[in-house]
Design a protein around this motif. Structure first.
Motif, mmCIF file in Angstrom:
data_model
loop_
_atom_site.group_PDB
_atom_site.id
_atom_site.type_symbol
_atom_site.label_atom_id
_atom_site.label_comp_id
_atom_site.label_asym_id
_atom_site.label_seq_id
_atom_site.Cartn_x
_atom_site.Cartn_y
_atom_site.Cartn_z
ATOM 1 N N GLU A 103 63.194 -120.294 13.246
ATOM 2 C CA GLU A 103 64.329 -119.138 13.177
ATOM 3 C C GLU A 103 65.480 -119.411 14.302
ATOM 4 O O GLU A 103 64.994 -119.822 15.423
ATOM 5 C CB GLU A 103 64.016 -118.004 13.137
ATOM 6 N N MET A 125 75.081 -119.250 18.456
ATOM 7 C CA MET A 125 74.578 -119.259 19.853
ATOM 8 C C MET A 125 73.838 -120.502 20.506
ATOM 9 O O MET A 125 73.755 -120.800 21.361
ATOM 10 C CB MET A 125 73.811 -117.915 20.227
ATOM 11 N N HIS A 131 68.635 -130.618 17.300
ATOM 12 C CA HIS A 131 67.289 -129.491 17.257
ATOM 13 C C HIS A 131 67.505 -129.092 16.006
ATOM 14 O O HIS A 131 68.587 -128.552 15.378
ATOM 15 C CB HIS A 131 67.767 -128.214 18.301
ATOM 16 N N PHE A 140 65.808 -120.399 19.566
ATOM 17 C CA PHE A 140 65.083 -120.389 18.486
ATOM 18 C C PHE A 140 63.719 -119.698 18.601
ATOM 19 O O PHE A 140 63.168 -119.611 19.746
ATOM 20 C CB PHE A 140 64.482 -122.022 18.476
ATOM 21 N N TRP A 141 63.040 -119.563 17.394
ATOM 22 C CA TRP A 141 61.618 -118.978 17.544
ATOM 23 C C TRP A 141 60.722 -119.485 16.520
ATOM 24 O O TRP A 141 61.144 -119.664 15.246
ATOM 25 C CB TRP A 141 61.989 -117.286 17.267
ATOM 26 N N TRP A 145 54.122 -115.225 15.223
ATOM 27 C CA TRP A 145 55.233 -115.704 16.220
ATOM 28 C C TRP A 145 54.547 -116.437 17.381
ATOM 29 O O TRP A 145 53.800 -115.623 18.037
ATOM 30 C CB TRP A 145 56.010 -114.854 16.623
ATOM 31 N N PHE A 193 66.257 -110.710 15.825
ATOM 32 C CA PHE A 193 65.691 -112.018 15.601
ATOM 33 C C PHE A 193 64.141 -111.915 15.922
ATOM 34 O O PHE A 193 63.786 -111.046 16.558
ATOM 35 C CB PHE A 193 66.498 -113.436 16.420
ATOM 36 N N ALA A 194 63.751 -112.947 14.912
ATOM 37 C CA ALA A 194 62.043 -113.088 15.130
ATOM 38 C C ALA A 194 61.632 -111.575 14.703
ATOM 39 O O ALA A 194 61.845 -111.070 14.101
ATOM 40 C CB ALA A 194 61.720 -113.617 16.340
ATOM 41 N N TRP A 195 60.255 -111.357 15.675
ATOM 42 C CA TRP A 195 59.592 -110.125 15.510
ATOM 43 C C TRP A 195 60.357 -108.832 15.538
ATOM 44 O O TRP A 195 60.229 -107.697 15.246
ATOM 45 C CB TRP A 195 58.179 -109.982 16.083
ATOM 46 N N HIS A 208 73.515 -115.097 27.055
ATOM 47 C CA HIS A 208 72.407 -114.327 27.503
ATOM 48 C C HIS A 208 72.864 -113.203 28.797
ATOM 49 O O HIS A 208 73.637 -113.490 29.451
ATOM 50 C CB HIS A 208 71.366 -115.294 28.264
ATOM 51 N N PHE A 212 66.355 -110.417 20.779
ATOM 52 C CA PHE A 212 65.349 -111.095 20.327
ATOM 53 C C PHE A 212 64.147 -111.290 21.437
ATOM 54 O O PHE A 212 64.371 -110.946 22.688
ATOM 55 C CB PHE A 212 66.038 -112.598 20.004
ATOM 56 N N PRO A 248 61.640 -113.498 23.877
ATOM 57 C CA PRO A 248 61.605 -114.484 24.669
ATOM 58 C C PRO A 248 61.539 -115.969 23.727
ATOM 59 O O PRO A 248 60.973 -115.882 22.828
ATOM 60 C CB PRO A 248 60.340 -114.635 25.526
ATOM 61 N N MET A 249 62.193 -116.769 24.050
ATOM 62 C CA MET A 249 62.553 -118.069 23.092
ATOM 63 C C MET A 249 61.503 -119.068 22.927
ATOM 64 O O MET A 249 60.945 -119.419 24.131
ATOM 65 C CB MET A 249 63.960 -118.527 23.440
ATOM 66 N N THR A 250 61.375 -119.896 21.905
ATOM 67 C CA THR A 250 60.420 -120.655 21.746
ATOM 68 C C THR A 250 60.797 -121.959 21.107
ATOM 69 O O THR A 250 60.318 -122.655 20.387
ATOM 70 C CB THR A 250 59.023 -120.266 21.129
ATOM 71 N N GLY A 251 61.983 -122.439 21.351
ATOM 72 C CA GLY A 251 62.616 -123.709 21.029
ATOM 73 C C GLY A 251 62.101 -124.916 21.688
ATOM 74 O O GLY A 251 61.223 -124.574 22.417
#
Lengths: 159, 83
Positions: free
Chosen positions: A49, A54, A79, A120-121, A137, B6-8, B61, B77, B79-82
């Motif tokens: 996601e 952003m 990405h 991104f998640w 997640w 976003f996400a959870w 941010h 959101f 913490p990010m995991t890109g």
């Protein structure tokens, strides 16, 4: 310098060629590819996601910092988002410079910041037979925050 | 003001985004989180560990003590995991 956020796969060779085409003063190209780890068949897919708008803005900010800090001839980032198969490409960073130190360091810097700052998640979809209660997640790693922090410390020390 | 999740955080609030009109006295991200938690159990669940949830103001941010100012868009959101 370009930043692309896209669902489509990319070809590393083609992207390196795109960055170096026509250039006569590039002595070093570093290409980093981040892949979806399979973990012995546990994963059916990873779903990424992202925050449209952003994601581009944040990765662009990171690449601009890299260009200020190192003498680069080019810096491209791709990405992906959406569904990624095990073994599939997730992220590409290509850095070009006259000499290798800048290309190596800039690529690592971009990745270390991207891991902690890019919106991104990842969500895991497990293969049937895997323990489904583990699905969910992916959590951020302390090691990634530490890696980004080291660049701040080096910058403060004048490196 | 638009708020995106976003996400959870999105899964727990049950929505990807919403438009809100803030009451008086909501000056910072932390104030906004405090107010959102009063709006229902789904918000309580999303911001259960409030300091853990990250925020962005107009796609930049922002720490929780950042003033909202004339923000058009706030995002919350994990913490990010890109990458």
């Amino acid at each position: 310098m370009s930043v692309r956020i896209q669902p489509e796969d990319f070809d590393v060779g083609a992207e390196v060629a795109r960055l170096t085409k026509g250039a006569s003063d590039i002595g070093a190209v570093v290409a980093f590819t981040g892949l979806c780890r399979d973990e012995s068949g546990r994963l059916a897919a990873l779903e990424l996601e992202h925050y449209p708008g952003m994601a581009e803005a944040e990765i662009t900010r990171i690449t601009e910092q890299a260009e200020q800090r190192w003498p680069l001839k080019g810096l491209n980032v791709i990405h992906r988002h959406g569904r990624i198969a095990p073994g599939g490409n997730i992220v590409l960073v290509v850095a070009a410079s006259a000499h290798r130190q800048a290309a190596f360091e800039a690529a690592e810097f971009v990745m270390d910041y991207l891991k902690t700052q890019a919106p991104f998640w990842k969500k895991e979809h497990l293969a049937s037979g895997a323990a489904q209660e583990q699905a969910g997640w992916v959590e951020a790693r302390d090691e990634d925050d530490a890696a980004a922090q080291r660049w701040r410390a080096r910058h403060d020390a004048g490196q | 003001m638009k708020i995106r999740y976003f996400a959870w955080v999105r899964e727990r609030t049950g929505r990807a985004d919403e438009d809100v009109t803030l009451p008086e006295g909501i000056d910072t991200i932390a104030d906004l989180i405090g107010w959102l938690k009063t709006r229902g159990p789904e918000y309580e669940a999303a911001f259960e560990n409030g300091s853990f949830v990250r925020a962005a103001i107009d796609q930049i941010h922002a720490a929780h003590d950042t003033p909202l100012g004339g923000a058009r868009e706030i995002a919350f959101f994990p913490p990010m995991t890109g990458g």
